[in-house]
Design an enzyme around this catalytic site. Sequence first.
Site, PDB file in Angstrom:
ATOM      1  N   ASP A  48      -6.594  -0.138  -4.598  1.00 10.45           N
ATOM      2  CA  ASP A  48      -7.408  -0.623  -5.725  1.00 10.45           C
ATOM      3  C   ASP A  48      -8.623   0.272  -5.962  1.00 10.45           C
ATOM      4  O   ASP A  48      -9.758  -0.210  -6.095  1.00 10.45           O
ATOM      5  CB  ASP A  48      -7.859  -2.083  -5.467  1.00 10.45           C
ATOM      6  N   ILE A  65       0.886  -1.179   0.000  1.00 15.75           N
ATOM      7  CA  ILE A  65       0.000   0.000   0.000  1.00 15.75           C
ATOM      8  C   ILE A  65       0.912   1.213   0.000  1.00 15.75           C
ATOM      9  O   ILE A  65       1.838   1.301   0.813  1.00 15.75           O
ATOM     10  CB  ILE A  65      -0.906  -0.017   1.250  1.00 15.75           C
ATOM     11  N   HIS A  79      -5.099  -4.811 -11.534  1.00 15.98           N
ATOM     12  CA  HIS A  79      -5.765  -5.600 -10.492  1.00 15.98           C
ATOM     13  C   HIS A  79      -6.561  -6.735 -11.143  1.00 15.98           C
ATOM     14  O   HIS A  79      -7.291  -6.497 -12.112  1.00 15.98           O
ATOM     15  CB  HIS A  79      -6.701  -4.711  -9.662  1.00 15.98           C
TER      16      HIS A  79
HETATM   17  C1  GRF Z   1      -1.355 -10.162 -11.148  1.00 17.24           C
HETATM   18  O1  GRF Z   1      -2.498 -10.961 -11.143  1.00 17.24           O
HETATM   19  C2  GRF Z   1      -1.715  -8.740 -10.856  1.00 17.24           C
HETATM   20  O2  GRF Z   1      -2.959  -8.358 -11.330  1.00 17.24           O
HETATM   21  C3  GRF Z   1      -1.727  -8.724  -9.352  1.00 17.24           C
HETATM   22  O3  GRF Z   1      -0.653  -9.551  -8.983  1.00 17.24           O
HETATM   23  C4  GRF Z   1      -0.400 -10.494 -10.010  1.00 17.24           C
HETATM   24  C5  GRF Z   1       1.029 -10.345 -10.393  1.00 17.24           C
HETATM   25  O4  GRF Z   1       1.446 -11.279 -11.331  1.00 17.24           O
HETATM   26  N1  GRF Z   1      -1.665  -7.382  -8.840  1.00 17.24           N
HETATM   27  P1  GRF Z   1       2.881 -11.143 -12.006  1.00 17.24           P
HETATM   28  O5  GRF Z   1       3.884 -10.940 -10.893  1.00 17.24           O
HETATM   29  O6  GRF Z   1       2.837  -9.988 -12.943  1.00 17.24           O
HETATM   30  O7  GRF Z   1       3.085 -12.451 -12.707  1.00 17.24           O
END
Ligand code: GRF
Length: 234
Positions: A149, A96, A113
């Site tokens: 978010d 955060i 997200h």
């Molecule tokens: C993704 O699903 C993103 O939306 C979320 O964390 C995950 C990260 O995946 N915030 P990566 O590290 O990019 O593979």
Amino acid sequence: MAMPIAVLVSGGGSNLQSIIDRIEAGMLDAEIKVVVSNREDAYGLTRARNHRIPTRVLLHTEFPSREAFDEELVRAIRESGVHESGAVVMAGFMRIVTPVFLEPFRGRVVNIHPALLPSFPGVRGQADAADYGVKISGCTVHFVDEQMDHGPVIIQAAVPCQPGEGGDALGARILKLEHRVLPQALQWLAEGRLEQRGRFVHLKPASRNLAMQPSAGVDTDTQALVWPPLEDGF
Ligand code: GRF
């Protein structure tokens, strides 16, 4: 000039990889100046090193407060050459952030997200959606504000949920779309086409002649509805 960006990661970095790949393919007009992680074992760091992108590790556990960590984060990003006209991408960055971080880069910090905000914020977006039994979920790219978010939405992709599908399977399908909408959103930012009006993000028309993908907005492979529609190359 390519838009200078800093990418923040905490884990696998597949979204980082999608940005690297689009840049190398000449579709995304950006240059990653630094990849910063709050975990030294984040595989995203290895991905960056494989492409000779500078990396920094800032362990949040070594800072007395969120603000102190964010101050150092700002310093690391600025030192890399990303300033107000660049962008900061939170690509699976599990922290955060405070106004100390947001103020210098206001309107230039983007997060991905894995759910259709404002539903299912937080770290378990995919699993929470699957457990709730929703029929449609997806992902959201948004500007970051002080709340988790929460900031203005740039693009969303919606996918139908399959019966009995758990969070992992749903998350894997959503992740594939994340890899398309995040680079697309960054390209819009690089082209100066995103205009924020309060909570609303307006996408200005392209100055060059850009084809939208066929079947505007609905991706036939994934059955996803993406809005605004992805443009050629994404
Ligand atoms: C993704 O699903 C993103 O939306 C979320 O964390 C995950 C990260 O995946 N915030 P990566 O590290 O990019 O593979």
